[in-house]
Design an enzyme around this catalytic site. Structure first.
Site, PDB file in Angstrom:
ATOM      1  N   ARG A  75      -5.242  18.571 -54.966  1.00 49.64           N
ATOM      2  CA  ARG A  75      -4.152  19.347 -54.387  1.00 49.64           C
ATOM      3  C   ARG A  75      -3.416  20.069 -55.510  1.00 49.64           C
ATOM      4  NH1 ARG A  75       1.692  17.431 -52.894  1.00 49.64           N
ATOM      5  NH2 ARG A  75       2.436  19.374 -51.987  1.00 49.64           N
ATOM      6  N   HIS A 119       5.358  25.512 -53.737  1.00 50.42           N
ATOM      7  CA  HIS A 119       5.875  24.287 -54.359  1.00 50.42           C
ATOM      8  C   HIS A 119       7.052  24.703 -55.258  1.00 50.42           C
ATOM      9  CE1 HIS A 119       4.660  19.920 -55.378  1.00 50.42           C
ATOM     10  NE2 HIS A 119       5.792  20.120 -56.013  1.00 50.42           N
ATOM     11  N   GLU A 165       7.747  19.821 -49.324  1.00 51.44           N
ATOM     12  CA  GLU A 165       9.060  19.192 -49.279  1.00 51.44           C
ATOM     13  C   GLU A 165      10.237  20.140 -49.009  1.00 51.44           C
ATOM     14  OE1 GLU A 165       9.514  16.894 -52.877  1.00 51.44           O
ATOM     15  OE2 GLU A 165       7.938  15.498 -52.304  1.00 51.44           O
ATOM     16  N   ASN A 293       4.829  12.992 -48.516  1.00 47.51           N
ATOM     17  CA  ASN A 293       5.060  12.539 -49.890  1.00 47.51           C
ATOM     18  C   ASN A 293       6.013  11.359 -49.814  1.00 47.51           C
ATOM     19  OD1 ASN A 293       3.575  14.741 -50.622  1.00 47.51           O
ATOM     20  ND2 ASN A 293       5.260  15.867 -51.572  1.00 47.51           N
ATOM     21  N   TYR A 295       7.595   7.874 -51.938  1.00 48.20           N
ATOM     22  CA  TYR A 295       7.735   7.176 -53.215  1.00 48.20           C
ATOM     23  C   TYR A 295       8.461   5.844 -53.132  1.00 48.20           C
ATOM     24  CZ  TYR A 295       6.055  11.360 -55.635  1.00 48.20           C
ATOM     25  OH  TYR A 295       5.277  12.390 -56.087  1.00 48.20           O
ATOM     26  N   GLU A 366       1.386  12.867 -51.733  1.00 47.35           N
ATOM     27  CA  GLU A 366       1.930  12.429 -53.027  1.00 47.35           C
ATOM     28  C   GLU A 366       2.380  10.981 -52.901  1.00 47.35           C
ATOM     29  OE1 GLU A 366       5.144  14.674 -54.824  1.00 47.35           O
ATOM     30  OE2 GLU A 366       4.102  16.569 -54.416  1.00 47.35           O
TER      31      GLU A 366
HETATM   32  C1  PNW Z   1       8.282  15.458 -55.562  1.00 43.58           C
HETATM   33  N1  PNW Z   1      14.056  12.969 -53.886  1.00 43.58           N
HETATM   34  O1  PNW Z   1       9.653  15.699 -55.851  1.00 43.58           O
HETATM   35  C2  PNW Z   1       7.570  16.752 -55.895  1.00 43.58           C
HETATM   36  O2  PNW Z   1       6.741  17.230 -54.873  1.00 43.58           O
HETATM   37  C3  PNW Z   1       6.866  16.747 -57.219  1.00 43.58           C
HETATM   38  O3  PNW Z   1       6.772  18.059 -57.705  1.00 43.58           O
HETATM   39  C4  PNW Z   1       7.576  15.824 -58.177  1.00 43.58           C
HETATM   40  O4  PNW Z   1       7.075  15.905 -59.486  1.00 43.58           O
HETATM   41  C5  PNW Z   1       7.447  14.415 -57.622  1.00 43.58           C
HETATM   42  O5  PNW Z   1       7.910  14.327 -56.290  1.00 43.58           O
HETATM   43  C6  PNW Z   1       8.179  13.357 -58.455  1.00 43.58           C
HETATM   44  O6  PNW Z   1       9.542  13.626 -58.514  1.00 43.58           O
HETATM   45  C7  PNW Z   1      10.699  14.974 -55.350  1.00 43.58           C
HETATM   46  O7  PNW Z   1      15.166  13.068 -54.451  1.00 43.58           O
HETATM   47  C8  PNW Z   1      11.924  15.122 -55.962  1.00 43.58           C
HETATM   48  O8  PNW Z   1      13.935  12.237 -52.865  1.00 43.58           O
HETATM   49  C9  PNW Z   1      13.033  14.461 -55.489  1.00 43.58           C
HETATM   50  C10 PNW Z   1      12.927  13.647 -54.380  1.00 43.58           C
HETATM   51  C11 PNW Z   1      11.698  13.479 -53.750  1.00 43.58           C
HETATM   52  C12 PNW Z   1      10.594  14.152 -54.238  1.00 43.58           C
END
Ligand code: PNW
Length: 458
Positions: A75, A119, A165, A293, A295, A366
């Site tokens: 991707r 992006h 996002e 995505n 995390y 992601e």
């Molecule tokens: C994503 N939050 O960013 C992006 O898609 C990527 O480019 C980035 O490198 C990756 O996650 C890691 O940060 C985010 O605050 C940035 O929840 C902030 C948030 C979530 C995703």
């Protein structure tokens, strides 16, 4: 034993601004991120991605690395201002050539391209001359840009993601101002989100009509953490649900259910724009898959301190609109980004999405782990990251066993790269970058992926 099916998609992900470099050559125009990085104190250590990891000149080596690590899907995103330097009008043939070369190289190595159209690196001209995502006309500009991409690349690219996002674009770009274009407001994010949804829907409509013969799939990628009720009190359970609706319901409800969540309409009043009947029709069912995505996880509780900013983390959104207090459990391990490692949150989120949106095909586009990796004797032994991947993929596997249609998984990220406002201080890659020599050095987690992909599990 964990086993994934033969057709499960194993990929890894990057984005244009974070890796390409070559920011002002071969006809590329500037983007809002090029400009944002020149403002003092916006990016840690004054970093920028002018050179990044110079993927622009190293793409062949990078594809060879992908291949050697067993990935069958990749991707990446297209830099809008590399192929349309002013965001509209003139096309830059050298930019088209770069992506043609990359796509051909991937296909020659049996790697399926998954292409994100946006992006975050909006052409600067569209920001300065047209107010970027605040202007409803942006949907037409985005559609015209998408058309250029479908026309030039759609014969070979069969997997498209319109936007990465929209929540981050809206909240971090226009609400908290920590990402480009750096604006701070409690109403602009909702207008921007509205225009993002419309832009997405117009591009999809174009693809499904004029480019139907290309026979690909197209969708949107949203980001969401899991929100676990802090206690089993009804008000905390409701707070967690509300937080999820303000996070992912904001963008997924219009697509799957036809309009914004009621709780957002009730709480935001006139700050939340309304869709016309025709717009609702255009947006509904405009995603062939659910791109996610994911995390981390936080506890959510009812917060009665009206108007007080209670969330210390960026991922809360505009907290005073939600009256939700977010916290972490002390026992949860933290990444370098202070994102907690909570694999069961991933399972619960997949389950929530599956139930609310009628069991769509889901791709995790992601998922990854930030840490302050160090090179020792030519190696990076990132065991914490490896544990993270193993545990989150176990959660994915459990979801599949329970009937959730999770079809693929993309690790963020193929490389250490420019981590937006954190610059190069944070490393997310499964391959380490030596920023002096630009050498790519596989970490333990990359070696683990290679085996896991080969064996379809572990
Ligand atoms: C994503 N939050 O960013 C992006 O898609 C990527 O480019 C980035 O490198 C990756 O996650 C890691 O940060 C985010 O605050 C940035 O929840 C902030 C948030 C979530 C995703």
């Amino acid at each position: 034993m964990i086993k994934f099916s033969n057709d499960f998609v194993w990929g890894t992900a990057t984005s244009s601004y974070q890796i390409e470099g070559a920011h002002n050559i071969d006809g590329k125009g500037p983007s809002i991120w090029d400009a944002f990085c020149t403002i003092p104190n916006r990016i840690k250590n004054g970093d920028n991605a002018n050179e990044a990891i110079d993927h622009y000149h190293n793409y062949k080596e990078d594809v060879a690395l992908l291949k050697s690590q067993g990935f069958t899907a990749y991707r990446f995103s297209i830099s809008w201002s590399r192929i349309m330097p002013e965001g509209k009008g003139k096309i830059n043939e050298e930019g088209i050539q770069f992506y043609n070369n990359l796509i051909d190289e991937l296909l020659a190595n049996d790697i399926t391209p998954w292409v994100t159209l946006y992006h975050w690196d909006l052409p600067l001209a569209l920001q300065m001359e047209n107010d970027g995502w605040l202007n409803p006309d942006i949907a037409c500009y985005f559609e015209a840009y998408a058309k250029v991409c479908f026309k030039h690349f759609g014969d070979r690219v069969k997997n498209w993601i319109t936007l990465n996002e929209p929540w981050v674009v809206s909240i971090l770009g226009y609400g908290q101002g920590v990402f480009a274009p750096g604006r701070v407001s409690n109403s602009e994010p909702y207008l921007v989100g509205h225009h993002l949804l419309l832009a997405h829907a117009h591009a999809v409509n174009l693809y499904k009509t004029e480019f139907a013969h290309q026979n690909g799939i197209i969708g949107i990628t949203n980001n969401c953490d899991w929100r676990e009720p802090l206690t089993d009190k009804p008000e905390d359970i409701e707070a967690a649900q509300r937080a999820l609706l303000f996070f992912i319901g904001w963008f997924a409800d219009p697509i799957y259910l036809g309009d914004y969540p009621k709780v957002m309409k009730d709480r935001l009043g006139d700050r939340l724009p309304k869709f016309t009947v025709d717009e609702k029709k255009l947006i509904k069912n405009s995603s062939d898959f659910f791109g996610l995505n994911h995390y981390t996880t936080m506890y959510a509780a009812q917060d009665d301190n009206k108007g007080v900013k209670s969330s210390v983390y960026g991922n809360g959104g505009i907290s005073e609109d939600q009256d939700v207090l977010l916290t972490q459990d002390e026992s949860w391990p933290l990444t370098e980004f202070n994102w907690a490692v909570v694999p069961w949150g991933c399972y619960k989120l997949l389950d929530w999405i599956s139930k609310r949106y009628n069991n769509p095909d889901i791709y995790i586009t992601e998922n990854g782990f930030a840490c302050d990796d160090k090179l020792e004797n030519g190696k990076v032994n990132d065991t914490d990251r490896l544990d993270y991947y193993r545990q989150y993929l176990e959660a994915c596997h459990k979801a599949i066993e329970n009937g959730i249609k999770l079809k693929g998984y993309f690790a963020w990220s193929l490389f250490d790269n420019f981590e937006w406002a954190s610059g190069y201080s944070i490393r997310f890659g499964i391959n380490y970058i030596d920023y002096k020599t630009m050498e790519r050095i596989p970490k333990a987690s990359a070696n683990w992926f290679k085996e896991a992909i080969k064996n379809k599990g572990w």
